[in-house]
Design an enzyme around this catalytic site. Sequence first.
Site: not given
Length: 356
Positions: A54-55, A113, A115, A133, A167-168, A224, A269-270
């Site tokens: 995800e990241d 999630h 980082i 989470h 989220n971030d 996000n 997103d990221n």
Amino acid sequence: MGKLGFISLLVVLLSVLLGERIVNFRNRSLASRELVRNHLPNCVPLKNLNDGSEDITVFGDGLAFVSTGLKFPGMPSSDAPGKILLLDLKDSRMKPVELRMPRNFDLETFNPHGISVHKDTADGTVYLFVVNHPHHKSQVELFKFVEDEFSLLHLKTFRHELLHSVNDIVAMGVDRFYATNDHYFSHTFLKAIVEPLLCQPWTNVVYYSPDTVKVVSEGYYMANGINVSPDKRHIYVADVLDHNVHVLERIEDNALVSVKPVALGSLCDNIEVDPQTGDLWLGCHPNGWKLLNFDPNDPPGSEVIRIQNIHSEEPMVTQVYADDGHVIIGSSVAATYGGKLLIGSVFHKALSCDLE
């Protein structure tokens, strides 16, 4: 009008309202968008990353942390606990290695999630912040990276009522950071059903420090990814459902003021920032409706967008990579180093591609 007639009219009005809300959310999620492939040369999947990535964040001399195993409501996921992996981008094998965690840390509920990395300029210590989470709650973990042992030492857990749907994050020191809340509600049903239907700009950015915790920016449909400019003067926030990145200026007391939004045309997103050029690299969801209504026969695609000269009057927004979901599903992050592009995903594989 009789009681039955009133009830019938009420049902019709509610149906019309519900239909309008669904149409609005479909438009926000770019449900009708079809993607044309735009591949890069020599794209190969990274090993040990079959449960998402995800990241990804690059630090130091070609090292990268990768978060994997995110369990996000409504998304496919593995039953295995989450992990943090280390990737040496100078090693031609490009093989991520799982970092060992301390025994006193709850690995069974670890659900990583976003980082962020902070490096102490005085002694070179590398700290890793991880959004976690457990049981679908939100907290931030602080680790110290022990490179010669390929391990992470858990130092602290940050919790606060304002960090309710994180989220971030972007680290601003060893005990302070900015964080995005991607939902207004905390309850799973309200987050998953009611909030998308209402689709209001209720999410925000929070600043956390030992002295103060406060909302510093709000009015996002779904805040996000977040990151900081190389000179630390600006913060960048991706609003997934508004299809843009917000440029914010840091002012006194770590408050943020809006400078401008930059339109992207995708659900990004990221955000990763090139420390030399200041370019922004974003992993994006070209069709969010497909992502939320996952069908393996018609998978959601992936897109990587680069923003150059973001502080100019005309930033250059370029699509660098696009796939219709047959190579990589649900891209969430893009990071570069040494002519390589790393593309991570929410729950699928990760790729390494040549940029040249």
